[in-house]
Structure formats: structure tokens, C-alpha cells
Enzyme design. Structure first.
Site, PDB file in Angstrom:
ATOM      1  N   LYS A 103      24.914  41.210  46.743  1.00 25.81           N
ATOM      2  CA  LYS A 103      26.348  41.468  46.607  1.00 25.81           C
ATOM      3  C   LYS A 103      26.665  42.756  47.336  1.00 25.81           C
ATOM      4  CE  LYS A 103      29.784  39.365  44.492  1.00 25.81           C
ATOM      5  NZ  LYS A 103      29.897  37.913  44.214  1.00 25.81           N
TER       6      LYS A 103
HETATM    7  P1  NAD Z   1      40.846  37.328  44.748  1.00 22.26           P
HETATM    8  O1  NAD Z   1      40.884  38.735  45.157  1.00 22.26           O
HETATM    9  O2  NAD Z   1      41.219  36.268  45.720  1.00 22.26           O
HETATM   10  O3  NAD Z   1      41.757  37.118  43.444  1.00 22.26           O
HETATM   11  C1  NAD Z   1      41.608  37.896  42.292  1.00 22.26           C
HETATM   12  C2  NAD Z   1      42.742  37.595  41.336  1.00 22.26           C
HETATM   13  O4  NAD Z   1      42.547  38.362  40.136  1.00 22.26           O
HETATM   14  C3  NAD Z   1      44.114  37.993  41.880  1.00 22.26           C
HETATM   15  O5  NAD Z   1      45.074  37.024  41.491  1.00 22.26           O
HETATM   16  C4  NAD Z   1      44.383  39.320  41.164  1.00 22.26           C
HETATM   17  O6  NAD Z   1      45.768  39.626  41.043  1.00 22.26           O
HETATM   18  C5  NAD Z   1      43.756  39.052  39.821  1.00 22.26           C
HETATM   19  N1  NAD Z   1      43.461  40.275  39.078  1.00 22.26           N
HETATM   20  C6  NAD Z   1      42.917  41.428  39.554  1.00 22.26           C
HETATM   21  N2  NAD Z   1      42.850  42.340  38.584  1.00 22.26           N
HETATM   22  C7  NAD Z   1      43.353  41.766  37.469  1.00 22.26           C
HETATM   23  C8  NAD Z   1      43.557  42.199  36.151  1.00 22.26           C
HETATM   24  N3  NAD Z   1      43.243  43.451  35.775  1.00 22.26           N
HETATM   25  N4  NAD Z   1      44.101  41.318  35.258  1.00 22.26           N
HETATM   26  C9  NAD Z   1      44.444  40.068  35.628  1.00 22.26           C
HETATM   27  N5  NAD Z   1      44.266  39.599  36.872  1.00 22.26           N
HETATM   28  C10 NAD Z   1      43.730  40.436  37.779  1.00 22.26           C
HETATM   29  O7  NAD Z   1      39.360  37.080  44.191  1.00 22.26           O
HETATM   30  P2  NAD Z   1      38.589  35.703  44.045  1.00 22.26           P
HETATM   31  O8  NAD Z   1      37.787  35.501  45.271  1.00 22.26           O
HETATM   32  O9  NAD Z   1      39.536  34.655  43.568  1.00 22.26           O
HETATM   33  O10 NAD Z   1      37.541  36.079  42.894  1.00 22.26           O
HETATM   34  C11 NAD Z   1      37.897  35.998  41.507  1.00 22.26           C
HETATM   35  C12 NAD Z   1      36.631  35.963  40.672  1.00 22.26           C
HETATM   36  O11 NAD Z   1      35.847  34.818  41.051  1.00 22.26           O
HETATM   37  C13 NAD Z   1      35.685  37.159  40.827  1.00 22.26           C
HETATM   38  O12 NAD Z   1      35.026  37.375  39.609  1.00 22.26           O
HETATM   39  C14 NAD Z   1      34.689  36.677  41.852  1.00 22.26           C
HETATM   40  O13 NAD Z   1      33.463  37.377  41.779  1.00 22.26           O
HETATM   41  C15 NAD Z   1      34.543  35.228  41.421  1.00 22.26           C
HETATM   42  N6  NAD Z   1      34.019  34.330  42.453  1.00 22.26           N
HETATM   43  C16 NAD Z   1      34.620  34.193  43.656  1.00 22.26           C
HETATM   44  C17 NAD Z   1      34.110  33.304  44.595  1.00 22.26           C
HETATM   45  C18 NAD Z   1      34.794  33.046  45.913  1.00 22.26           C
HETATM   46  O14 NAD Z   1      34.365  32.103  46.618  1.00 22.26           O
HETATM   47  N7  NAD Z   1      35.800  33.783  46.301  1.00 22.26           N
HETATM   48  C19 NAD Z   1      32.970  32.564  44.294  1.00 22.26           C
HETATM   49  C20 NAD Z   1      32.369  32.710  43.043  1.00 22.26           C
HETATM   50  C21 NAD Z   1      32.915  33.596  42.122  1.00 22.26           C
END
Ligand code: NAD
Length: 426
Positions: free
Chosen positions: A119
Site C-alpha cells: 500500500k
Molecule cells: P474515493 O476517494 O473514490 O471515495 C471515498 C468516499 O468516502 C468519498 O465519497 C468521500 O466523500 C467519502 N468520505 C471520506 N471521508 C469520509 C468521512 N469522514 N465520512 C463519510 N464519508 C467519507 O475512495 P474509494 O476508492 O471509493 O475507496 C473507498 C474505500 O474502499 C477505501 O477504504 C478503500 O481502501 C477501499 N477500496 C477501494 C478500492 C478501489 O478499487 N478503489 C478497492 C478496494 C477497497
């Protein structure tokens, strides 16, 4: 099936505090206890293989110089090149990156793809930065960590606040050091070697697995009420997929707060509203709700898709969901797990639930190495094949050993990685 007592009651150690590192450590040791791993193997499997901490000086648009802090941590590479996203967030810490890197090792092992776990993170607030500043930051960060990256070493991908554009800058910067290397990063735009289906893969995979789980539990997904925390890459694609399945989204929240409607939120209209106003808040027909209250709404399925440690001992007692599908990484602390179990709430654990993303990243990598591209139908069908197999393994193990899905998933993963370590003769 679904007995969570293993996640909470089988260890003499006191339950840890709300720190993402303690979540992985706790769940790892439960699995290691079940597998009877000795102290040496435990040390080997929990110590990160390599950690790089870099300063990243960036000239801001106003002419001033700001030095950001960045990390790339490779937890384990015994089953293949290290794999994992890069996060941009003001709250990034070395412990968080370590925990997320370790979770990637278990995740790639559960879906049985030939990768290890890594990561990266940069302490920054992208909401306050221009595109030019983000590009300079990404290029400089990449140039500082490129020595440990590579298609057969370590392959980054998107995570919170990073996307296909950021991956493009990484690809371009890495290629300027090493020559054209599309397989050095996944989550790229399709025009530059990205895989069809990658952008939606994590969200689609979550909903696909929720469908499998609901079938397993004999509960219908059609008409089921869903609450979603996070409306970024993962959350927004999950919202679309839930709508396609006929589920009813009653609450959605992001960084700026939540919206709620008993009648259900029309996802396509919500996208139009967000595109027009820049926010989901104020969507007609919904009421505002705080992020804390959102998580506590009565619903059939609760999907945390934002940050870690959001379900903790302070709120777990008030959670009223039937099933929690962990789209985010490490959203539930061990203390909360115990409370959820007592309340009879099922948990589809992160290391399985959100593995669709890294699975399609694997397909992107293989397509890049072969310079041969797949149709989207093939990508989705292959992803479902991989996820179903992993899901069945986890459910069968949980039933057989009368343990939670989380402990079953960790046990399968730790077993595979420990076996690979032994075979390689570490
Ligand atoms: P992103 O940045 O696209 O979206 C994050 C979302 O969370 C946004 O809508 C943001 O406004 C919201 N957010 C941030 N802080 C917040 C808070 N304090 N309260 C409520 N909402 C809040 O990120 P993503 O890629 O969608 O990732 C989201 C989660 O999924 C993370 O935990 C990430 O590690 C996990 N994840 C992502 C992927 C991927 O392919 N992008 C894969 C596996 C896991």
C-alpha cells in the site's frame, strides 16, 4: 455458520484499541492460532518486507514549496509481486499504510491471485489542491518510490482520492525512468491499457458478493434496504449495482454528510444531481442526516465504503443492519465485531467483499504483459468466477469450523501465504 465468537472470544489478549494496525494484527493472530503457526512464522508473516518513507517536495501554484510525506510499504511478496493502492489523505499514517498493505496480502491470497500485498499513501488534502499540484505531487512521489516498483516487484492501483488520472501520471513517470511499462500500475484509463470493467469492479464485486451472501442466508436482495457510507469510486458503483439488483437505497453519505429517504433514492437521478451541483446533499426528496446517524439507520444491508474503524465499540451497539458488507478496508474494530456477533449481525469481511477491484487489476496486469485486451463481458465473467470460488471457500470453511466469515477468510489466506513461505524455504 456466521458464528462470530471466534473473532472475539478465543484469544486471551485484551481487545485492541481503534487502530487499523490492531485490526489486522488481531485477525491475523486468530487465524494463526487456528493454524497452529509457530512464533517464527508469525513474525515472518506480520513484519513488512520493505517500507519506504519519502519526502516529496512540490512547488505549489502560488510559488511556495511544500514538502509532503509519502510511504510505500510492501508487506509480503512471497506469492507474487506486491500489489495495492495509493491513498491521498490528510490522515495517512505509517500504521495505516502498514495495516492496509497487510490486508492486501490476505486479500490477494483469498482470491488466490499471484500477488502479495502493498500500500502507499501521501499525507495531503487533495480537496485543497489544483490538478497541476496533484500532477506534480504524483510525479515527484513516483520518482522517489520507482526504485521499488515494477511489473514483477510492486504494482500500485487507485485508492481513496486517487483515480485513473493519477495512475496515468504514475505510468508516465515510471515509464520515463524505465521505458514504456503499462504493467507497472493498474486502474489506468482504457485508452492507455486499462482494463474494461476495472473502474466499476470493486463496487460491482461488492454487490455481486452481497447477492451470493443473501442467497446463502435465504434473504431476497430485491427490495432489500441499503445504507451506503461513501460515494466515491467504490460507493457510487456499488450504488448503481444495488439499483440494478432492485435493492432500495435509503441512505447515502460522503465526507460532507448524508441523505436519507424511506421511499428510496433513485441512483441515476442522484448522479445527475451530483453532476449538476457537485454534491449529493440537497437531493430532492431526501432529508439530511449526519454521518454518525447514517450508520445507525435500520436497514437490511449496511455498506461502509469510505474510511477504516468507522464501526467501533462506541457505535456498534446501535447498528441496526441485518448484514454489513465491508466495501471499505478495515472498517470494523475487533470490539465492534464482538458486539455485532452478539446482536446477530452478519459481516461480509473486507478482505473478501472488496476483492473484485484487485481481481480485475490482476486481469489488467496480465492484459498489459501480453498486450492483448479482453472484452468487458469476459472481464466481468472472470471476476465473478474468481469471487464465487473465494466466497464458497470462505463460507464452507466458516461452516465446517463454526467460525465467522472473517476468521474463515483470514485462516484461508494465512494458510496459503504460510505454505508459500515454507515452499520457498524462507
Ligand atoms: P474515493 O476517494 O473514490 O471515495 C471515498 C468516499 O468516502 C468519498 O465519497 C468521500 O466523500 C467519502 N468520505 C471520506 N471521508 C469520509 C468521512 N469522514 N465520512 C463519510 N464519508 C467519507 O475512495 P474509494 O476508492 O471509493 O475507496 C473507498 C474505500 O474502499 C477505501 O477504504 C478503500 O481502501 C477501499 N477500496 C477501494 C478500492 C478501489 O478499487 N478503489 C478497492 C478496494 C477497497
Amino acid at each position: 455458520m456466521g458464528n462470530h465468537s471466534e473473532t472475539a472470544g478465543d484469544s486471551a489478549a485484551p481487545l485492541p484499541a481503534d487502530n487499523p494496525r490492531n485490526i489486522t494484527a488481531y485477525n491475523f493472530h486468530l487465524a494463526a492460532d487456528r493454524l497452529g503457526l509457530d512464533a517464527e512464522m508469525r513474525t515472518l508473516l506480520t513484519t513488512p518486507f520493505r517500507e519506504l518513507r519519502v519526502e516529496v517536495p512540490v512547488r505549489l501554484d502560488d510559488g511556495s514549496l511544500k514538502v509532503f510525506l509519502g510511504y510505500r510499504i510492501q508487506h509480503n511478496g512471497v506469492r507474487g509481486p506486491a500489489k495495492g493502492g495509493i491513498r491521498y489523505h490528510p490522515m495517512v499514517t505509517v500504521d495505516e499504510v502498514r495495516a492496509l498493505a497487510e490486508a492486501m496480502t490476505w486479500k490477494t491470497a483469498i482470491v488466490n491471485i499471484p500477488f502479495g500485498g502493498a500500500k502507499g499513501g501521501v499525507v495531503c488534502d487533495p480537496r485543497t489542491m489544483s490538478q497541476r499540484e496533484l500532477e506534480r505531487l504524483t510525479r515527484r512521489f513516483t520518482s522517489r518510490i520507482q526504485v521499488i516498483l515494477g511489473p514483477y516487484r510492486d504494482i500500485p492501483a487507485p485508492d481513496m482520492n486517487t483515480n485513473a488520472q493519477v495512475m496515468t501520471w504514475i505510468f508516465d513517470e515510471y515509464s520515463s525512468h524505465h521505458g514504456y511499462t503499462p504493467a507497472c500500475v493498474t486502474g489506468k484509463p482504457v485508452e492507455l491499457g486499462g482494463s474494461l470493467g476495472r473502474e466499476a469492479a470493486t463496487g460491482n464485486g461488492v454487490v455481486f458478493l452481497v447477492r451470493e451472501m443473501m442467497q446463502e442466508l435465504g434473504r431476497p436482495l430485491q427490495g432489500a434496504s441499503v445504507v451506503l457510507q461513501g460515494f466515491g469510486n467504490v460507493g457510487s458503483h456499488a450504488a448503481r449495482a444495488f439499483s440494478r439488483e432492485g435493492a432500495k437505497l435509503i441512505g447515502i453519505g460522503d465526507y460532507y454528510g448524508g441523505i436519507f429517504s424511506h421511499k428510496g433514492i433513485n441512483t441515476e437521478d442522484l448522479f445527475k444531481h451530483r453532476d449538476a451541483t457537485g454534491r449529493i446533499q440537497g437531493f430532492p426528496g431526501t432529508e439530511p442526516i449526519s454521518n454518525e446517524d447514517l450508520l445507525e439507520l435500520p436497514c437490511d444491508i449496511l455498506v461502509p465504503a469510505a474510511l477504516e474503524c468507522v464501526i467501533h465499540k462506541g457505535n456498534a451497539e446501535r447498528i441496526q443492519a441485518g448484514l454489513i458488507a465491508e466495501a471499505a478496508n478495515l472498517p470494523t474494530t475487533p470490539e465492534a465485531d464482538e458486539i455485532l456477533h452478539r446482536k446477530g449481525i452478519m459481516v461480509l469481511p473486507d478482505v473478501l467483499a472488496n476483492a473484485g477491484g484487485v481481481t480485475v487489476s490482476y486481469f489488467e496486469w496480465t492484459q498489459n504483459l501480453q498486450q492483448h485486451f479482453w472484452e468487458e463481458d469476459k472481464v466481468n465473467a472472470e471476476m465473478e468466477r474468481v469471487l464465487v470460488k473465494a466466497f464458497r471457500n470462505v463460507v464452507d470453511r466458516a461452516r465446517l469450523e463454526k467460525i465467522s466469515f472473517r476468521t474463515a477468510a483470514y485462516t484461508i489466506a494465512v494458510e496459503r501465504v504460510a505454505r508459500a513461505e515454507k515452499l520457498r524455504g524462507t
